[in-house]
Design an enzyme around this catalytic site. Sequence first.
Site, PDB file in Angstrom:
ATOM      1  N   HIS A  78      50.801  37.393  42.580  1.00 16.34           N
ATOM      2  CA  HIS A  78      49.554  38.039  43.022  1.00 16.34           C
ATOM      3  C   HIS A  78      48.388  37.062  42.849  1.00 16.34           C
ATOM      4  O   HIS A  78      47.576  36.877  43.764  1.00 16.34           O
ATOM      5  CB  HIS A  78      49.302  39.313  42.209  1.00 16.34           C
ATOM      6  CG  HIS A  78      47.884  39.835  42.294  1.00 16.34           C
ATOM      7  ND1 HIS A  78      47.395  40.504  43.394  1.00 16.34           N
ATOM      8  CD2 HIS A  78      46.848  39.773  41.412  1.00 16.34           C
ATOM      9  CE1 HIS A  78      46.121  40.836  43.183  1.00 16.34           C
ATOM     10  NE2 HIS A  78      45.764  40.396  41.996  1.00 16.34           N
ATOM     11  N   ASP A 107      32.559  20.196  67.359  1.00 16.84           N
ATOM     12  CA  ASP A 107      33.821  20.586  66.716  1.00 16.84           C
ATOM     13  C   ASP A 107      33.790  20.018  65.309  1.00 16.84           C
ATOM     14  O   ASP A 107      32.817  19.388  64.895  1.00 16.84           O
ATOM     15  CB  ASP A 107      35.039  20.029  67.494  1.00 16.84           C
ATOM     16  CG  ASP A 107      36.305  20.850  67.205  1.00 16.84           C
ATOM     17  OD1 ASP A 107      36.572  21.125  66.030  1.00 16.84           O
ATOM     18  OD2 ASP A 107      36.995  21.230  68.175  1.00 16.84           O
ATOM     19  N   TRP A 143      49.839  32.589  36.779  1.00 17.94           N
ATOM     20  CA  TRP A 143      49.366  31.643  37.808  1.00 17.94           C
ATOM     21  C   TRP A 143      48.855  30.367  37.161  1.00 17.94           C
ATOM     22  O   TRP A 143      48.759  29.338  37.817  1.00 17.94           O
ATOM     23  CB  TRP A 143      48.290  32.291  38.684  1.00 17.94           C
ATOM     24  CG  TRP A 143      46.911  32.233  38.126  1.00 17.94           C
ATOM     25  CD1 TRP A 143      46.341  33.136  37.276  1.00 17.94           C
ATOM     26  CD2 TRP A 143      45.907  31.227  38.363  1.00 17.94           C
ATOM     27  NE1 TRP A 143      45.068  32.755  36.973  1.00 17.94           N
ATOM     28  CE2 TRP A 143      44.767  31.586  37.625  1.00 17.94           C
ATOM     29  CE3 TRP A 143      45.853  30.058  39.122  1.00 17.94           C
ATOM     30  CZ2 TRP A 143      43.604  30.825  37.612  1.00 17.94           C
ATOM     31  CZ3 TRP A 143      44.690  29.299  39.106  1.00 17.94           C
ATOM     32  CH2 TRP A 143      43.577  29.679  38.360  1.00 17.94           C
ATOM     33  N   SER A 170      46.570  20.578  51.822  1.00 15.04           N
ATOM     34  CA  SER A 170      45.830  21.290  52.862  1.00 15.04           C
ATOM     35  C   SER A 170      44.357  21.416  52.481  1.00 15.04           C
ATOM     36  O   SER A 170      43.459  21.154  53.288  1.00 15.04           O
ATOM     37  CB  SER A 170      46.471  22.666  53.062  1.00 15.04           C
ATOM     38  OG  SER A 170      45.597  23.514  53.751  1.00 15.04           O
ATOM     39  N   SER A 171      44.101  21.794  51.223  1.00 14.75           N
ATOM     40  CA  SER A 171      42.708  21.966  50.783  1.00 14.75           C
ATOM     41  C   SER A 171      41.947  20.661  50.820  1.00 14.75           C
ATOM     42  O   SER A 171      40.780  20.624  51.216  1.00 14.75           O
ATOM     43  CB  SER A 171      42.668  22.476  49.344  1.00 14.75           C
ATOM     44  OG  SER A 171      43.158  23.766  49.287  1.00 14.75           O
ATOM     45  N   HIS A 254      38.410  25.396  36.245  1.00 19.79           N
ATOM     46  CA  HIS A 254      37.053  25.943  36.255  1.00 19.79           C
ATOM     47  C   HIS A 254      36.288  25.590  37.517  1.00 19.79           C
ATOM     48  O   HIS A 254      35.733  26.481  38.155  1.00 19.79           O
ATOM     49  CB  HIS A 254      36.260  25.661  34.982  1.00 19.79           C
ATOM     50  CG  HIS A 254      35.155  26.663  34.900  1.00 19.79           C
ATOM     51  ND1 HIS A 254      35.354  27.953  34.481  1.00 19.79           N
ATOM     52  CD2 HIS A 254      33.881  26.614  35.342  1.00 19.79           C
ATOM     53  CE1 HIS A 254      34.242  28.629  34.634  1.00 19.79           C
ATOM     54  NE2 HIS A 254      33.331  27.848  35.148  1.00 19.79           N
ATOM     55  N   GLU A 256      37.633  25.156  40.221  1.00 19.01           N
ATOM     56  CA  GLU A 256      38.311  26.007  41.209  1.00 19.01           C
ATOM     57  C   GLU A 256      37.644  27.377  41.299  1.00 19.01           C
ATOM     58  O   GLU A 256      37.480  27.938  42.384  1.00 19.01           O
ATOM     59  CB  GLU A 256      39.790  26.153  40.826  1.00 19.01           C
ATOM     60  CG  GLU A 256      40.562  27.232  41.592  1.00 19.01           C
ATOM     61  CD  GLU A 256      40.769  26.910  43.058  1.00 19.01           C
ATOM     62  OE1 GLU A 256      40.637  25.728  43.431  1.00 19.01           O
ATOM     63  OE2 GLU A 256      41.048  27.846  43.833  1.00 19.01           O
ATOM     64  N   TYR A 258      34.612  28.008  40.925  1.00 21.66           N
ATOM     65  CA  TYR A 258      33.386  27.875  41.717  1.00 21.66           C
ATOM     66  C   TYR A 258      33.695  27.544  43.162  1.00 21.66           C
ATOM     67  O   TYR A 258      32.901  27.849  44.057  1.00 21.66           O
ATOM     68  CB  TYR A 258      32.451  26.854  41.065  1.00 21.66           C
ATOM     69  CG  TYR A 258      31.957  27.376  39.732  1.00 21.66           C
ATOM     70  CD1 TYR A 258      31.829  28.751  39.541  1.00 21.66           C
ATOM     71  CD2 TYR A 258      31.662  26.557  38.681  1.00 21.66           C
ATOM     72  CE1 TYR A 258      31.417  29.268  38.332  1.00 21.66           C
ATOM     73  CE2 TYR A 258      31.236  27.070  37.462  1.00 21.66           C
ATOM     74  CZ  TYR A 258      31.125  28.420  37.298  1.00 21.66           C
ATOM     75  OH  TYR A 258      30.714  28.938  36.103  1.00 21.66           O
ATOM     76  N   SER A 269      23.331  34.237  50.924  1.00 17.76           N
ATOM     77  CA  SER A 269      22.025  33.650  51.208  1.00 17.76           C
ATOM     78  C   SER A 269      21.701  33.652  52.700  1.00 17.76           C
ATOM     79  O   SER A 269      20.571  33.364  53.084  1.00 17.76           O
ATOM     80  CB  SER A 269      21.960  32.215  50.684  1.00 17.76           C
ATOM     81  OG  SER A 269      22.207  32.201  49.294  1.00 17.76           O
ATOM     82  N   HIS A 303      36.332  26.605  27.767  1.00 11.72           N
ATOM     83  CA  HIS A 303      36.012  27.988  27.373  1.00 11.72           C
ATOM     84  C   HIS A 303      37.139  28.941  27.779  1.00 11.72           C
ATOM     85  O   HIS A 303      37.133  30.093  27.367  1.00 11.72           O
ATOM     86  CB  HIS A 303      34.650  28.446  27.918  1.00 11.72           C
ATOM     87  CG  HIS A 303      34.576  28.612  29.399  1.00 11.72           C
ATOM     88  ND1 HIS A 303      33.452  28.358  30.125  1.00 11.72           N
ATOM     89  CD2 HIS A 303      35.490  29.019  30.303  1.00 11.72           C
ATOM     90  CE1 HIS A 303      33.663  28.591  31.396  1.00 11.72           C
ATOM     91  NE2 HIS A 303      34.897  29.000  31.538  1.00 11.72           N
ATOM     92  N   HIS A 304      38.083  28.449  28.581  1.00 12.94           N
ATOM     93  CA  HIS A 304      39.273  29.259  28.876  1.00 12.94           C
ATOM     94  C   HIS A 304      40.285  29.177  27.739  1.00 12.94           C
ATOM     95  O   HIS A 304      41.326  29.810  27.795  1.00 12.94           O
ATOM     96  CB  HIS A 304      39.935  28.767  30.167  1.00 12.94           C
ATOM     97  CG  HIS A 304      39.076  28.930  31.386  1.00 12.94           C
ATOM     98  ND1 HIS A 304      39.092  30.069  32.150  1.00 12.94           N
ATOM     99  CD2 HIS A 304      38.152  28.119  31.943  1.00 12.94           C
ATOM    100  CE1 HIS A 304      38.226  29.937  33.150  1.00 12.94           C
ATOM    101  NE2 HIS A 304      37.637  28.767  33.044  1.00 12.94           N
ATOM    102  N   THR A 329      22.626  30.385  37.617  1.00 15.96           N
ATOM    103  CA  THR A 329      23.130  31.613  38.244  1.00 15.96           C
ATOM    104  C   THR A 329      22.035  32.672  38.255  1.00 15.96           C
ATOM    105  O   THR A 329      21.861  33.398  39.238  1.00 15.96           O
ATOM    106  CB  THR A 329      24.374  32.123  37.499  1.00 15.96           C
ATOM    107  OG1 THR A 329      25.249  31.030  37.270  1.00 15.96           O
ATOM    108  CG2 THR A 329      25.098  33.173  38.309  1.00 15.96           C
ATOM    109  N   LYS A 332      19.636  32.118  41.021  1.00 19.42           N
ATOM    110  CA  LYS A 332      20.128  32.594  42.306  1.00 19.42           C
ATOM    111  C   LYS A 332      19.919  34.099  42.454  1.00 19.42           C
ATOM    112  O   LYS A 332      19.416  34.578  43.468  1.00 19.42           O
ATOM    113  CB  LYS A 332      21.617  32.267  42.457  1.00 19.42           C
ATOM    114  CG  LYS A 332      21.845  30.817  42.728  1.00 19.42           C
ATOM    115  CD  LYS A 332      23.301  30.529  43.026  1.00 19.42           C
ATOM    116  CE  LYS A 332      23.412  29.241  43.798  1.00 19.42           C
ATOM    117  NZ  LYS A 332      22.922  29.334  45.168  1.00 19.42           N
ATOM    118  N   ARG A 451      46.279  41.405  28.378  1.00 17.80           N
ATOM    119  CA  ARG A 451      46.600  41.323  29.796  1.00 17.80           C
ATOM    120  C   ARG A 451      48.072  40.941  29.948  1.00 17.80           C
ATOM    121  O   ARG A 451      48.744  40.579  28.985  1.00 17.80           O
ATOM    122  CB  ARG A 451      45.697  40.311  30.495  1.00 17.80           C
ATOM    123  CG  ARG A 451      45.886  38.894  30.007  1.00 17.80           C
ATOM    124  CD  ARG A 451      44.809  37.960  30.526  1.00 17.80           C
ATOM    125  NE  ARG A 451      45.038  37.586  31.909  1.00 17.80           N
ATOM    126  CZ  ARG A 451      44.621  36.429  32.446  1.00 17.80           C
ATOM    127  NH1 ARG A 451      43.953  35.559  31.717  1.00 17.80           N
ATOM    128  NH2 ARG A 451      44.850  36.146  33.711  1.00 17.80           N
TER     129      ARG A 451
END
Lengths: 534, 305
Positions: A78, A107, A143, A170-171, A254, A256, A258, A269, A303-304, A329, A332, A451
């Site tokens: 998932h 293009d 994951w 690909s990315s 991390h 990722e 963002y 925006s 921090h993870h 943040t 924003k 979790r």
Amino acid sequence: MAYTETVDAHDHHDHPPAGIWRWLSTTNHKDIGTLYLVFSGIMFFVGGAMAMVIRLELFKPGMQFVDPAFFNSMTTVHGLAMIFGAVMPAWVGLANWMIPLQVGAPDMALPRMNNFSFWLLPFAFTLLLIGFFVPGGAPAGGWTLYPPLVLQGGDSFPMAIFAIHLMGASSIMGAINVIVTIMNMRAPGITLLRMPLFVWTWLITAYLLILVMPVLAGSVTMLLTDHFFGTSFFSASGGGDPVMFQHIFWFFGHPEVYILILPAFGIVSEVIPTFSRKPLFGYEAMVYATASIAFLSFIVWAHHMFTVGMPLAGELFFMLSTMLIAIPTGVKVFNWTATMWRGSLSFEPPMLFALAFLFLFTIGGFSGLMLAIAPADFQYQDTYFVVAHFHYVLVPGAIFSIMAGVYYWLPKWTGHLYSMALGKWHFWLSAIFVNVLFFPQHFLGLAGMPRRIPDYATQFADWNMVSSLGGFGFGLSQLLFPILIWKCVRGGEKAPAQVWEGAHGLEWEVPSPAPYHTWQDPPSEAQIAHGAEH
Amino acid sequence: MKMKKSGLLLSGLAAALLTMVAPTAQAAWALNMTQGISAISRNIYSLHMMVFWVCVVLAVLVFGVMIYSLVRFRKSQGAVPDTSLVHNTKAEIIWTAIPIAILVVMAVPATRTLIETDDATKTELTIRVTGYQWKWGYEYVGSGVTVLSTLDRDSNFARQLGSGIDPNSVPNYLLNVDHALVVPADTKVRLLISAQDVIHSWWVPALAIKKDAIPGFVNEAWFKIDAANTGLFRGQCAELCGRDHGFMPIVIDVRSKADFEAWLRTQKALQQPADAAAPAAAPATAAPASAANAAATVRAAPARS
């Protein structure tokens, strides 16, 4: 004269080849954008179906439906399907469709690579998903792929690693394409600080992708060699360190996060000013805030991992650097609010989704601030509080803003207006159920529910049942989205070039539906001036 | 019924007995964490509540302005946009500076608590904690006493797929073990946490300790439980560790210093059958453990390399 003929001849290519070959061979940014978006939609429902299995098993205490190992595969796949299959391809799809339109380019800069980077994805996800049918079952180590657990995986382990390599390739290609397009193909007159925020946030996202996807590729390759070639990068018995994987992974992971959310800032925006009929407040501050967030994303990764046993100095550094993220943040959120201040607001579906983003992403930001406080994080880490936090920033955060973007530009893509009533139904059901689904998970986490568990103690039963009911409601509500899109593709009231009264930007200077080829002649100064808003 | 069940239990430890007969009324619809049973856990709880209330105040202000804008500036109510309002340096400085100030105010107590949690000096007892797929091993350093702690049998029967047993009928479903970790109150206890196979995480919310158990590495944590807070406290593994990650709970049995010493002496005697005096010492403890159960503990003790 010859030049004119060439141009004319080129114009005749306005009709793409018919049938499947069009989609396999296309180098057109709009076709590829559509492919990415359709693929993303399919993966959203694949990943969503797995979420339904998770919420079904967690509906009440006791194991009712699946084996714990299969449950772990559900949470693992998932996560991978939603992050790499649903959200990231949706952003690349929107980038493909909109960035050339918004910067006045005919293009993407590298159209063949564009085709290749899309067509890697179906193979990558086939490889990941057939893991369910090989000995040992689909990946079940989370994951985040932490060793040594992930090394206990069955035959699906190397398949998942190869799938991640393909997604990463690909990315990276998609990101290179975005950067080259933005840097080299902006129409004359579109300076960097005249670019729409969606283009800006994507430019910054693309740099993040190029910087961190190779890190992920490296870390999973080390897993592969640890498993098959006798290395010990992450095995203490051979002199390695399992925590080193976590450092490398989150150095990717991390930024990722963002990568998943910065383009959302861009969409919001665009949408909030349009439906406030007022230019974005503090455009330059928004650009700089985005860049600051991107920079900070590289120095907060641990921090993870507050519970892995870092030295005090490390914990302090990562706590304080993480708290800093609240500042850009906050800027924003304040700027979006100030954009609505003294505006003239209307509430069409794109605006509704953008507003839900504004409120609910902010809630995710608050729980993020709480998680930054390292001593408190000892209690939150790996509980449902974290699950609630990241689903608040990813579902009503990233996914709602993808939906806002689709609702915003769908008439430009199809040439038809869609059913506002159906769109509002989709919005209200989603907005209500997403809170029923995820808000109680804060309580579960604080009350002590870890979790990634398939079954739980009976004191967690009540809120889990509420959460599951919210989950089923949310899942069913999403079926309205493809129905609405399908109806809009098939027909409907003709959309004007300027679909929304308050919209600015070059994409509204071309007809609806956008012709197969656009901006073969760069936009005129008058068009740019008309499109410019800040 | 409960007496009968407890009669079936392998464990003769008071921990398990108490667990079986203790009232099972548990906080349903719980919303928040508890304050816990040590000075550190209370500090962390207050830190959590402080940050929470700061967030609530900010949320009220920010959402208030948003909602006011949504109501006040509606096009349908004839609102006319002020398109000149695109920049305001003063406002932007204020809403950058105020969050910085708030963050500093939060960072100070957070840093202080973090430094406190890190100070594992002057401990009086050391326990080695080892995570296994899927159980916990404990060793009281110095005395050689070991405890192997696995999910209790009732929970284990009930949690099987399609067991037909209602989890609500099992006391402390999934949060009960055969042998609890017995610890003294009012004592600074150091934990040395590691794992044998994959990464686990030892978490007892009442202690506010969550520390990863990593194979090949030793992590340190400490707690000092208030003298008054004896009793049973429960936790779970908090790091995904495979199929039965959800089924390796932690139970700590907090006893007074004297009771703990007595328990430890008994266990030491029981676990060293070579010592002839051991069986005789058993009845002297506050919580008698039968020889058979003690033998089970010895059999189950982890083989260490």
